[in-house]
Design a protein around this motif. Structure first.
Motif, PDB file in Angstrom:
ATOM      1  N   GLN A  79       0.853  -1.203   0.000  1.00  0.00           N
ATOM      2  CA  GLN A  79       0.000   0.000   0.000  1.00  0.00           C
ATOM      3  C   GLN A  79       0.881   1.243   0.000  1.00  0.00           C
ATOM      4  OE1 GLN A  79      -2.881   0.514   3.239  1.00  0.00           O
ATOM      5  NE2 GLN A  79      -4.278   1.491   1.794  1.00  0.00           N
ATOM      6  N   PHE A  80       0.585   2.145  -0.894  1.00  0.00           N
ATOM      7  CA  PHE A  80       1.390   3.358  -1.060  1.00  0.00           C
ATOM      8  C   PHE A  80       1.333   4.192   0.227  1.00  0.00           C
ATOM      9  CE2 PHE A  80       2.500   7.540  -2.713  1.00  0.00           C
ATOM     10  CZ  PHE A  80       3.554   7.232  -3.552  1.00  0.00           C
ATOM     11  N   PRO A  81       2.476   4.677   0.689  1.00  0.00           N
ATOM     12  CA  PRO A  81       2.504   5.335   2.013  1.00  0.00           C
ATOM     13  C   PRO A  81       1.937   6.753   2.028  1.00  0.00           C
ATOM     14  CG  PRO A  81       4.702   5.206   1.074  1.00  0.00           C
ATOM     15  CD  PRO A  81       3.813   4.469   0.127  1.00  0.00           C
ATOM     16  N   GLU A  82       0.791   6.907   1.362  1.00  0.00           N
ATOM     17  CA  GLU A  82      -0.002   8.138   1.473  1.00  0.00           C
ATOM     18  C   GLU A  82      -1.270   7.850   2.276  1.00  0.00           C
ATOM     19  OE1 GLU A  82      -1.170   9.099  -2.546  1.00  0.00           O
ATOM     20  OE2 GLU A  82      -2.319   7.255  -2.763  1.00  0.00           O
ATOM     21  N   LYS A  83      -1.636   6.563   2.395  1.00  0.00           N
ATOM     22  CA  LYS A  83      -2.832   6.172   3.143  1.00  0.00           C
ATOM     23  C   LYS A  83      -2.447   5.994   4.610  1.00  0.00           C
ATOM     24  CE  LYS A  83      -5.270   5.731  -0.732  1.00  0.00           C
ATOM     25  NZ  LYS A  83      -5.309   4.592  -1.604  1.00  0.00           N
ATOM     26  N   LEU A  84      -3.465   6.008   5.485  1.00  0.00           N
ATOM     27  CA  LEU A  84      -3.202   6.119   6.925  1.00  0.00           C
ATOM     28  C   LEU A  84      -2.148   5.120   7.443  1.00  0.00           C
ATOM     29  CD1 LEU A  84      -4.064   7.452   9.674  1.00  0.00           C
ATOM     30  CD2 LEU A  84      -5.574   5.490   9.958  1.00  0.00           C
ATOM     31  N   ILE A  85      -2.399   3.817   7.228  1.00  0.00           N
ATOM     32  CA  ILE A  85      -1.545   2.831   7.902  1.00  0.00           C
ATOM     33  C   ILE A  85      -0.093   2.852   7.388  1.00  0.00           C
ATOM     34  CG2 ILE A  85      -1.215   0.312   8.185  1.00  0.00           C
ATOM     35  CD1 ILE A  85      -4.196   0.169   8.940  1.00  0.00           C
ATOM     36  N   PRO A  86       0.148   2.762   6.075  1.00  0.00           N
ATOM     37  CA  PRO A  86       1.555   2.779   5.641  1.00  0.00           C
ATOM     38  C   PRO A  86       2.235   4.130   5.860  1.00  0.00           C
ATOM     39  CG  PRO A  86       0.093   2.723   3.740  1.00  0.00           C
ATOM     40  CD  PRO A  86      -0.771   2.493   4.943  1.00  0.00           C
ATOM     41  N   LEU A  87       1.465   5.228   5.811  1.00  0.00           N
ATOM     42  CA  LEU A  87       2.071   6.537   6.076  1.00  0.00           C
ATOM     43  C   LEU A  87       2.565   6.608   7.518  1.00  0.00           C
ATOM     44  CD1 LEU A  87       1.880   9.848   4.857  1.00  0.00           C
ATOM     45  CD2 LEU A  87       0.770   9.864   7.071  1.00  0.00           C
ATOM     46  N   MET A  88       1.736   6.105   8.440  1.00  0.00           N
ATOM     47  CA  MET A  88       2.115   6.161   9.858  1.00  0.00           C
ATOM     48  C   MET A  88       3.321   5.250  10.129  1.00  0.00           C
ATOM     49  SD  MET A  88       0.150   8.332  11.394  1.00  0.00           S
ATOM     50  CE  MET A  88      -1.327   9.263  11.030  1.00  0.00           C
ATOM     51  N   ILE A  89       3.349   4.086   9.471  1.00  0.00           N
ATOM     52  CA  ILE A  89       4.503   3.193   9.668  1.00  0.00           C
ATOM     53  C   ILE A  89       5.771   3.877   9.149  1.00  0.00           C
ATOM     54  CG2 ILE A  89       5.565   0.973   9.087  1.00  0.00           C
ATOM     55  CD1 ILE A  89       2.721  -0.195   8.755  1.00  0.00           C
ATOM     56  N   ALA A  90       5.671   4.436   7.930  1.00  0.00           N
ATOM     57  CA  ALA A  90       6.856   5.059   7.320  1.00  0.00           C
ATOM     58  C   ALA A  90       7.349   6.222   8.172  1.00  0.00           C
ATOM     59  CB  ALA A  90       6.527   5.522   5.903  1.00  0.00           C
ATOM     60  N   ASN A  91       6.425   7.074   8.616  1.00  0.00           N
ATOM     61  CA  ASN A  91       6.835   8.222   9.440  1.00  0.00           C
ATOM     62  C   ASN A  91       7.428   7.758  10.770  1.00  0.00           C
ATOM     63  OD1 ASN A  91       5.813   9.827   7.434  1.00  0.00           O
ATOM     64  ND2 ASN A  91       4.531  11.081   8.769  1.00  0.00           N
ATOM     65  N   ALA A  92       6.771   6.771  11.405  1.00  0.00           N
ATOM     66  CA  ALA A  92       7.247   6.306  12.714  1.00  0.00           C
ATOM     67  C   ALA A  92       8.676   5.793  12.613  1.00  0.00           C
ATOM     68  CB  ALA A  92       6.317   5.210  13.239  1.00  0.00           C
ATOM     69  N   LEU A  93       8.962   5.048  11.544  1.00  0.00           N
ATOM     70  CA  LEU A  93      10.294   4.464  11.421  1.00  0.00           C
ATOM     71  C   LEU A  93      11.360   5.529  11.193  1.00  0.00           C
ATOM     72  CD1 LEU A  93       9.487   1.205   9.425  1.00  0.00           C
ATOM     73  CD2 LEU A  93      10.042   1.456  11.867  1.00  0.00           C
ATOM     74  N   GLU A  94      10.921   6.698  10.702  1.00  0.00           N
ATOM     75  CA  GLU A  94      11.864   7.814  10.523  1.00  0.00           C
ATOM     76  C   GLU A  94      11.863   8.752  11.721  1.00  0.00           C
ATOM     77  OE1 GLU A  94      12.013  10.093   6.862  1.00  0.00           O
ATOM     78  OE2 GLU A  94      11.014   8.453   5.827  1.00  0.00           O
ATOM     79  N   GLY A  95      11.036   8.419  12.734  1.00  0.00           N
ATOM     80  CA  GLY A  95      10.963   9.289  13.917  1.00  0.00           C
ATOM     81  C   GLY A  95      10.238  10.590  13.633  1.00  0.00           C
ATOM     82  N   LYS A  96       9.414  10.597  12.554  1.00  0.00           N
ATOM     83  CA  LYS A  96       8.686  11.822  12.189  1.00  0.00           C
ATOM     84  C   LYS A  96       7.313  11.866  12.863  1.00  0.00           C
ATOM     85  CE  LYS A  96       8.657  12.746   7.694  1.00  0.00           C
ATOM     86  NZ  LYS A  96       8.767  12.472   6.224  1.00  0.00           N
ATOM     87  N   ALA A  97       6.686  13.053  12.854  1.00  0.00           N
ATOM     88  CA  ALA A  97       5.358  13.218  13.456  1.00  0.00           C
ATOM     89  C   ALA A  97       4.353  12.299  12.773  1.00  0.00           C
ATOM     90  CB  ALA A  97       4.913  14.670  13.310  1.00  0.00           C
ATOM     91  N   LEU A  98       3.385  11.793  13.542  1.00  0.00           N
ATOM     92  CA  LEU A  98       2.297  10.966  13.010  1.00  0.00           C
ATOM     93  C   LEU A  98       1.050  11.855  12.940  1.00  0.00           C
ATOM     94  CD1 LEU A  98       2.963   7.710  15.092  1.00  0.00           C
ATOM     95  CD2 LEU A  98       3.952   8.427  12.901  1.00  0.00           C
ATOM     96  N   PRO A  99       0.752  12.398  11.756  1.00  0.00           N
ATOM     97  CA  PRO A  99      -0.270  13.452  11.634  1.00  0.00           C
ATOM     98  C   PRO A  99      -1.687  12.919  11.677  1.00  0.00           C
ATOM     99  CG  PRO A  99       0.655  12.946   9.471  1.00  0.00           C
ATOM    100  CD  PRO A  99       1.358  12.050  10.454  1.00  0.00           C
ATOM    101  N   LEU A 100      -2.369  13.171  12.777  1.00  0.00           N
ATOM    102  CA  LEU A 100      -3.736  12.694  12.962  1.00  0.00           C
ATOM    103  C   LEU A 100      -4.697  13.836  12.647  1.00  0.00           C
ATOM    104  CD1 LEU A 100      -4.916  10.006  14.021  1.00  0.00           C
ATOM    105  CD2 LEU A 100      -5.026  11.086  16.281  1.00  0.00           C
ATOM    106  N   TYR A 101      -5.575  13.608  11.654  1.00  0.00           N
ATOM    107  CA  TYR A 101      -6.483  14.685  11.235  1.00  0.00           C
ATOM    108  C   TYR A 101      -7.551  14.943  12.303  1.00  0.00           C
ATOM    109  CZ  TYR A 101      -4.903  13.807   6.350  1.00  0.00           C
ATOM    110  OH  TYR A 101      -4.180  13.641   5.202  1.00  0.00           O
ATOM    111  N   GLY A 102      -7.783  16.218  12.586  1.00  0.00           N
ATOM    112  CA  GLY A 102      -8.889  16.617  13.472  1.00  0.00           C
ATOM    113  C   GLY A 102      -8.774  15.979  14.843  1.00  0.00           C
ATOM    114  N   ASP A 103      -9.906  15.469  15.345  1.00  0.00           N
ATOM    115  CA  ASP A 103      -9.890  14.891  16.701  1.00  0.00           C
ATOM    116  C   ASP A 103      -9.481  13.418  16.699  1.00  0.00           C
ATOM    117  OD1 ASP A 103     -12.111  13.546  15.773  1.00  0.00           O
ATOM    118  OD2 ASP A 103     -13.533  14.439  17.173  1.00  0.00           O
ATOM    119  N   GLY A 104      -9.247  12.847  15.509  1.00  0.00           N
ATOM    120  CA  GLY A 104      -8.772  11.455  15.436  1.00  0.00           C
ATOM    121  C   GLY A 104      -9.832  10.429  15.808  1.00  0.00           C
TER     122      GLY A 104
END
Ligand code: NAD
Ligand code: TYD
Length: 354
Positions: free
Chosen positions: A193-218
């Motif tokens: 899954q391309f890392p623009e969708k929620l789950i792969p984006l969060m995995i990719a960011n987490a592994l780089e130590g980057k912020a995990l951007p949660l839209y609105g109230d989550g």
């Protein structure tokens, strides 16, 4: 053989790989290779003569006619689409072009091919259209889940363009008798899954130590289905589904986004511990415009009439998925091209942490 469109993307590539692992029937795979299409997803099929890859556009009628006449498939399984809601907000034109006009051209080509088939092949022909639960719009907390009779109420350019394609498929069955089946599935996750969708984006960011951007109230809710279970449902609908019917596919796994992200953080923590933990990276950001609050699927029809059921729970599917991304760092590095970096800037640059 069967003709698959969009078979280099996330779900399409999973479908092609699973199909060829389970059956001897060949696949012609038509894919434009947009940013979301990736031949690396199909690397395991190198040298396999049952897989014929063709780079091209589903809106190219001449190409479609040629492919159908040459390969004479017994079915079309249609995945090709622009598929990301946030991109549809930034640039809706490509969604109308591919999802509406492209599906129309594919239906026209399929109709002409199907009408020319000899009787026994004509009866067995199927056009399987892969769609989404997002066409039904947004549910309130206490609403019953979407069923096949829920009225369409799409809210984003993406879901509106998918709804348009669903309506065309319906009309081609109703008007011309094209033996078409539509499946409407909830949110998928899994390998490729391309890392623009929620789950792969969060995995990719987490592994780089980057912020995990949660839209609105989550607290928006999605129903999640492991991609292998979606592919199995499509195989079942193709084999035993009735022409003219639609089938809702879901995982009975409603989760709030915040809970999905926390589950991901905890899985990552157990597999690749990070000092301070991954949850500390979760960062609320500006909400998506028109953000649908809740999706949920009533999959009774496909379960009862076709005997399909998911094999993975959200927990087992998520663990498999996280492991895949950890084991395939090279795949992730390859898709994070210049184009991907540009998208991160477009989508998240203006949202900054709140
Ligand atoms: P994706 O974006 O990962 O893949 C789409 C594929 O289609 C890519 O390989 C791309 O190159 C190809 N493509 C795009 N435009 C094309 C064109 N004009 N001609 C030929 N090929 C083209 O999408 P996905 O997540 O794999 O989704 C596949 C299908 O499943 C879509 O129709 C989507 O609406 C539907 N769906 C997706 C989900 C989900 O959670 N991802 C859920 C339900 C339904
Ligand atoms: P997404 O994976 O884009 O799927 P869809 O919008 O088709 O359901 O998003 C899933 C949910 O996660 C959705 O409610 C939006 C939210 N989301 C975030 O909170 N942050 C993000 O960075 C992304 C991409 C999505």
């Amino acid at each position: 053989m069967i003709l698959v469109t969009g078979g280099a993307g996330f779900i399409g590539s999973n479908f092609v790989l699973d199909w060829l692992a389970e059956s001897a029937e060949a696949v012609v795979n038509l894919d434009k290779l947009t940013y979301a299409g990736n031949l690396a997803n199909l690397a395991g099929l190198a040298g396999d003569e049952r897989h014929v890859f063709v780079r091209g556009d589903i809106a190219d009628r001449e190409l479609l006619d040629r492919l159908l006449a040459t390969h004479r498939p017994r079915a079309v399984v249609h995945f090709a689409a622009e598929s990301h809601v946030d991109r549809s907000i930034v640039g809706p034109a490509a969604f109308v072009r591919t999802n509406v006009v492209g599906t129309f051209e594919l239906l026209e080509a399929a109709r002409s091919y199907w009408q020319g088939l000899e009787l026994d092949r004509k009866d067995g022909f199927r056009f399987l259209h892969v769609s989404t639960d997002e066409v039904y719009g947004s549910l309130g907390e206490a609403d019953p889940p979407f069923s096949e009779t829920t009225p369409y109420a799409p809210n984003s350019p993406y879901s509106a363009s998918k709804a348009g394609s669903d309506h065309l498929v319906r009309a081609y069955h109703h008007t011309y008798g094209l033996p078409a089946i539509t499946t409407n599935c909830s949110n998928n996750y899994g390998r490729h899954q391309f890392p623009e969708k929620l789950i792969p984006l969060m995995i990719a960011n987490a592994l780089e130590g980057k912020a995990l951007p949660l839209y609105g109230d989550g607290r928006q809710v999605r129903d999640w289905l492991y991609v292998g279970d979606h592919c199995a449902a499509i195989r079942v609908a193709l084999a035993r589904g009735a022409p003219g019917e639609t089938y809702n596919i879901g995982g009975d796994a409603e989760r709030r986004n915040i809970d999905v992200v926390h589950a991901l953080c905890d899985t990552l923590q157990s597999l690749r511990p990070r000092e301070g933990g991954y949850r500390a990276l979760v960062t609320p950001v500006a909400d998506r415009p028109g953000h649908d609050r809740r999706y949920a699927i009533d999959a009774t029809k496909i379960r009862a009439s076709l005997g399909w059921a998911p094999r993975e729970t959200f927990e087992t599917g998520l663990a498999k998925t996280v492991r895949w991304y950890l084991d395939n760092a090279q795949w992730v590095a390859q898709v994070k091209s210049g184009e991907y970096r540009k998208w991160l800037e477009t989508n998240y640059g203006a949202r900054s942490g709140q």
